[in-house]
Motif scaffolding. Structure first.
Motif, PDB file in Angstrom:
ATOM      1  N   TYR A  49       0.828  -1.218   0.000  1.00 46.35           N
ATOM      2  CA  TYR A  49       0.000   0.000   0.000  1.00 46.35           C
ATOM      3  C   TYR A  49       0.860   1.265   0.000  1.00 46.35           C
ATOM      4  O   TYR A  49       0.629   2.189  -0.782  1.00 46.35           O
ATOM      5  N   TYR A 157     -10.989  14.594   0.997  1.00 50.89           N
ATOM      6  CA  TYR A 157     -11.458  13.904  -0.200  1.00 50.89           C
ATOM      7  C   TYR A 157     -12.918  14.257  -0.324  1.00 50.89           C
ATOM      8  O   TYR A 157     -13.712  13.944   0.572  1.00 50.89           O
ATOM      9  N   THR A 186      -7.573  12.307  -7.103  1.00 50.76           N
ATOM     10  CA  THR A 186      -7.988  10.971  -6.657  1.00 50.76           C
ATOM     11  C   THR A 186      -9.511  10.882  -6.654  1.00 50.76           C
ATOM     12  O   THR A 186     -10.126  10.325  -5.745  1.00 50.76           O
ATOM     13  N   LEU A 189      -9.617   5.950  -7.828  1.00 47.43           N
ATOM     14  CA  LEU A 189      -8.341   5.376  -7.395  1.00 47.43           C
ATOM     15  C   LEU A 189      -7.561   4.858  -8.603  1.00 47.43           C
ATOM     16  O   LEU A 189      -8.142   4.315  -9.534  1.00 47.43           O
ATOM     17  N   ARG A 192      -3.204   0.084  -9.368  1.00 48.52           N
ATOM     18  CA  ARG A 192      -2.004  -0.156  -8.556  1.00 48.52           C
ATOM     19  C   ARG A 192      -1.706  -1.653  -8.471  1.00 48.52           C
ATOM     20  O   ARG A 192      -2.251  -2.370  -7.625  1.00 48.52           O
ATOM     21  N   PHE A 201      -6.647  -3.823  -0.012  1.00 51.81           N
ATOM     22  CA  PHE A 201      -6.831  -2.392   0.209  1.00 51.81           C
ATOM     23  C   PHE A 201      -7.214  -2.245   1.673  1.00 51.81           C
ATOM     24  O   PHE A 201      -8.322  -2.590   2.058  1.00 51.81           O
ATOM     25  N   GLN A 203      -8.202  -0.162   3.752  1.00 52.06           N
ATOM     26  CA  GLN A 203      -9.404   0.522   4.215  1.00 52.06           C
ATOM     27  C   GLN A 203     -10.665  -0.325   4.118  1.00 52.06           C
ATOM     28  O   GLN A 203     -11.605  -0.141   4.891  1.00 52.06           O
ATOM     29  N   TRP A 237     -18.587   3.554   2.695  1.00 57.13           N
ATOM     30  CA  TRP A 237     -17.474   4.520   2.630  1.00 57.13           C
ATOM     31  C   TRP A 237     -16.842   4.516   1.228  1.00 57.13           C
ATOM     32  O   TRP A 237     -16.644   5.572   0.623  1.00 57.13           O
ATOM     33  N   HIS A 289       0.719  13.026  -6.646  1.00 59.98           N
ATOM     34  CA  HIS A 289       0.329  12.003  -5.681  1.00 59.98           C
ATOM     35  C   HIS A 289       1.431  10.948  -5.534  1.00 59.98           C
ATOM     36  O   HIS A 289       1.157   9.767  -5.320  1.00 59.98           O
ATOM     37  N   ARG A 292       1.210   7.620  -7.534  1.00 60.55           N
ATOM     38  CA  ARG A 292       0.293   6.542  -7.147  1.00 60.55           C
ATOM     39  C   ARG A 292      -0.976   6.536  -7.977  1.00 60.55           C
ATOM     40  O   ARG A 292      -1.723   5.552  -7.973  1.00 60.55           O
TER      41      ARG A 292
END
Ligand SMILES: Cc1cc2nc3c(=O)[nH]c(=O)nc-3n(C[C@H](O)[C@H](O)[C@H](O)COP(=O)(O)O)c2cc1C
Ligand SMILES: O=C(O)C(=O)c1ccccc1
Length: 392
Positions: A49, A157, A186, A189, A192, A201, A203, A237, A289, A292
């Motif tokens: 990450y 965000y 962002t 996303l 990646r 991920f 989160q 979320w 960023h 990323r």
């Protein structure tokens, strides 16, 4: 006699005399060693990450190597015994030109999971402001409570629901944050591969979203509170975090969110910088960023000069690829008002908690300060494009 603050380069002597000064001798002095040791310490999903970037990470790597195109031209006998690295940003007197870039769920880089609080304490100790992500593990009020005299910034965000955005910004104001950064790069996303390979991920597990889950307006969107169904709350979320339709017509609304200094992060084109400033935004945050988000982009440092010019004197914060003191000096010479660092302090946190971040900051500042001393540029005002030689 007037009290003189020490030069940041004096950290070098403290480190040489570590037995006498109590400096942590176990922490690395180069980014390469910092990164290698942090990667050996952190769990593999957190390494992927933090370290990972978009695509084949060309842009991420080029962010760093692009600095090599520039060299600082040494000037002799200018009287650089004392240096002044202080800046004034939006009327705030800051001891150094550094900022801690927002890093979502950086809390996870600390062994106890509360690395946001350690970062905020390092900001208080060092005078280097933290730009706290919307995605702190701990509620933003608890993060802000650690800042001491050091001002803090809140990074937003922009969620799909404007009421949630307004709630976060008003909470940040009430908690004492001194500026708001809205991140624009962002809205979706990036691709990646490292995280994709691990199916990772962090989160999405939800256990690290306490700041989001503490928001009273966000909570009204949940069928069950996160305490009862954390996975369902994390999925809400994920679908609500960012509004991909945000566009220039929303600028007036963004501006209306706060009277605090407002910056837009992710601006790399001069026309975008101009449009933002013309629309009443206070500062530009030039960044890709850390590579990323979009691969195939141009290294951020290559785009900084035209962004600075277009900003017409408004402050320009820069990040992406800063790994050593020379990078700080070069970014300032190319017109940045302040320089933010990302991964280096995440690794400092992983290795040494608050002390680790302070060590990384002191090392970067010492290296920048000694470069300014040795090459004869004692103040930030002395650093301008004439200080640099571009290799053909
Ligand atoms: C693990 C990680 C998480 C990040 N999370 C956020 C975030 O929540 N908000 C944001 O605006 N930028 C975020 N960023 C981007 C940083 O603010 C910054 O732009 C970038 O790290 C700078 O590049 P550097 O890592 O090469 O110094 C994140 C970066 C990393 C490495
Ligand atoms: O990982 C990131 O760089 C980042 O900014 C982010 C964005 C959305 C969710 C979590 C982190």
């Amino acid at each position: 006699m007037e009290h003189e603050t020490p030069n940041y380069g004096d950290y070098q002597l403290e480190v040489y005399l570590r037995g006498l000064t109590g400096v942590r001798e176990d922490l690395p002095f180069t980014f390469a060693e910092l990164e290698a040791r942090a990667h050996a310490t952190l769990p593999p999903d957190i390494v992927s990450y933090v370290a990972g970037g978009a695509g084949n990470e060309y842009t991420q790597n080029a962010n760093v190597t692009a600095f090599d195109r520039w060299g600082v031209i040494p000037r002799m006998l200018v009287g650089a015994a004392r240096r002044d690295l202080s800046i004034n940003l939006f009327g705030m007197a800051l001891p150094t030109p550094l900022l801690l870039a927002p890093i979502g769920v950086i809390g996870l880089c600390a062994q106890d999971g509360h690395g946001d609080l350690a970062t905020a304490r390092a900001a208080a100790t060092s005078g280097v402001p933290m730009i706290a992500s919307t995605l702190t593990v701990d509620p933003l009020e608890e993060v802000a409570a650690q800042f001491g005299e050091t001002p803090g910034f809140f990074q937003l965000y922009n969620p799909k629901d404007r009421a949630v955005a307004e709630s976060f910004v008003s909470r940040a104001e009430a908690a004492g944050f001194k500026g708001i950064v809205v991140t624009l790069d962002t809205l979706q996303l990036g691709w990646r591969p490292r995280d994709l390979k691990l199916g990772n991920f962090p989160q999405l597990k939800g256990h690290c979203l306490a700041n989001y889950f503490s928001d009273p307006v966000f909570r009204t969107k949940l069928a069950k509170p996160p305490e009862e169904d954390v996975r369902a709350a994390a999925l809400v979320w994920a679908s609500e975090l960012s509004d991909p339709t945000l566009n220039w017509n929303d600028l007036a609304w963004l501006r209306s969110l706060t009277k605090l200094p407002l910056l837009l992060k992710g601006i790399c084109h001069p026309e975008d910088a101009k449009r933002a400033i013309d629309g009443g935004i206070d500062g530009i945050y030039c960044s890709n960023h850390g590579g990323r988000q979009a691969n195939g982009g141009i290294p951020a440092i290559d785009l900084l000069p035209t962004v600075v010019e277009a900003a017409g004197g408004a402050p320009v914060v820069f990040d992406s690829g800063v790994r050593g003191g020379e990078h700080i000096v070069k970014a300032l010479a190319l017109g940045a008002s302040a320089v933010a660092i990302g991964r280096p302090y995440a690794y400092g946190l992983a290795l040494g908690g608050e002390d680790g971040i302070v060590h990384v900051l002191r090392s970067l500042l010492a290296e920048a300060d000694l470069l300014m001393a040795i090459d004869g540029y004692p103040t930030i005002a002395d650093l301008n494009p004439d200080a640099l030689h571009a290799r053909a």
